[in-house]
Enzyme design. Structure first.
Site, PDB file in Angstrom:
ATOM      1  N   LYS A 108      -3.602 -25.632   2.055  1.00 51.22           N
ATOM      2  CA  LYS A 108      -3.307 -26.278   0.801  1.00 51.22           C
ATOM      3  C   LYS A 108      -1.966 -27.019   0.798  1.00 51.22           C
ATOM      4  CE  LYS A 108      -5.215 -22.355  -1.804  1.00 51.22           C
ATOM      5  NZ  LYS A 108      -4.830 -21.295  -2.791  1.00 51.22           N
ATOM      6  N   ASP A 156       6.206 -25.395  11.456  1.00 55.87           N
ATOM      7  CA  ASP A 156       7.198 -24.313  11.536  1.00 55.87           C
ATOM      8  C   ASP A 156       7.133 -23.710  12.940  1.00 55.87           C
ATOM      9  OD1 ASP A 156       8.534 -21.795  11.177  1.00 55.87           O
ATOM     10  OD2 ASP A 156       8.229 -21.914   9.040  1.00 55.87           O
ATOM     11  N   PHE A 196      13.467 -20.658   4.316  1.00 59.77           N
ATOM     12  CA  PHE A 196      12.107 -20.661   3.768  1.00 59.77           C
ATOM     13  C   PHE A 196      12.084 -21.592   2.562  1.00 59.77           C
ATOM     14  CE2 PHE A 196       8.314 -19.262   1.590  1.00 59.77           C
ATOM     15  CZ  PHE A 196       7.435 -19.081   2.651  1.00 59.77           C
ATOM     16  N   VAL A 197      11.257 -22.613   2.651  1.00 56.36           N
ATOM     17  CA  VAL A 197      11.267 -23.635   1.599  1.00 56.36           C
ATOM     18  C   VAL A 197       9.981 -23.610   0.781  1.00 56.36           C
ATOM     19  CG1 VAL A 197      12.945 -25.217   2.614  1.00 56.36           C
ATOM     20  CG2 VAL A 197      10.549 -25.352   3.333  1.00 56.36           C
TER      21      VAL A 197
END
Ligand code: PRP
Length: 191
Positions: free
Chosen positions: A46, A106, A155-156
């Protein structure tokens, strides 16, 4: 009253304006690279959905859209290492110029699992475009045709990216921390 819903988003990494400027630039790059190729632009759901819809509106060439859904993070901030293939592409990609559009590269675990399954269908070309990449965490090499921003090991969330399915609707990209921020204002680290 409960805590403010974005209380754990302690810093703004990229503002809405900064994102829109970069996404527009990426649209120009891709329009040149894929001119005359009628590429199939694949949104990896998503997380990529917000970036994808903005990016495609900056592409000025004929193209087609498709969607696939994979997941490996669940509700945590670390990859489970296992990529679940939840929704496949709607049609075969043999002979097509395929561009996978991702929100973030990532560890590379997701694309390391996805790319071979698509290569097996013998597309004319297969490339990756991601809004964000986090080089410090890379476990698998993934070649990228186009990248928006290279970010540090934080962590975004926001602009499609989630923590436990929350925050995807933030218009900016911010740093999620377990500690709450102590003031109303986010600190913008990238003014
Ligand atoms: C996120 C993101 C990428 C992947 C990147 O997906 O959208 O697909 O992780 O991380 P990696 O390079 O370490 O594999 P996630 O599994 O969180 O699913 P989502 O897109 O539904 O949020």
């Amino acid at each position: 009253m409960g805590e403010k819903w974005d209380a754990h988003v302690t810093q703004v990494l990229y503002t809405q304006q900064q994102i829109q400027k970069r996404v527009a630039e990426m649209g120009v790059v891709l329009s040149t690279a894929y001119a005359g190729k009628n590429p199939l632009m694949v949104c990896v759901l998503k997380g990529a959905c917000v970036f994808y819809t903005d990016l495609l509106r900056h592409c000025t060439i004929p193209l087609e859209m498709d969607f696939m859904r994979v997941s490996s993070y669940g509700d945590g901030t670390e990859t489970s290492g296992t990529v679940q293939f939840l929704v496949p592409l709607s049609r075969a990609i043999t002979g097509r110029h395929v561009l996978l559009v991702e929100d973030i590269l990532d560890t590379g675990t997701t694309l390391h699992a996805v790319l071979p399954t698509l290569e097996a269908q013998k597309p004319a070309s297969l490339a990756v475009c991601a809004l964000l990449e986090k080089p410090a965490r890379r476990r698998y090499p993934v070649p990228m045709a186009c990248c928006g921003f290279s970010i540090p090991d934080v962590f975004v969330v926001g602009y499609g990216l989630d923590y436990a399915e929350q925050y995807r609707n933030l218009p900016y990209i911010g740093i999620y921390t377990p500690e709450k921020k102590d003031s109303e204002q986010c600190i913008c680290v990238n003014p």
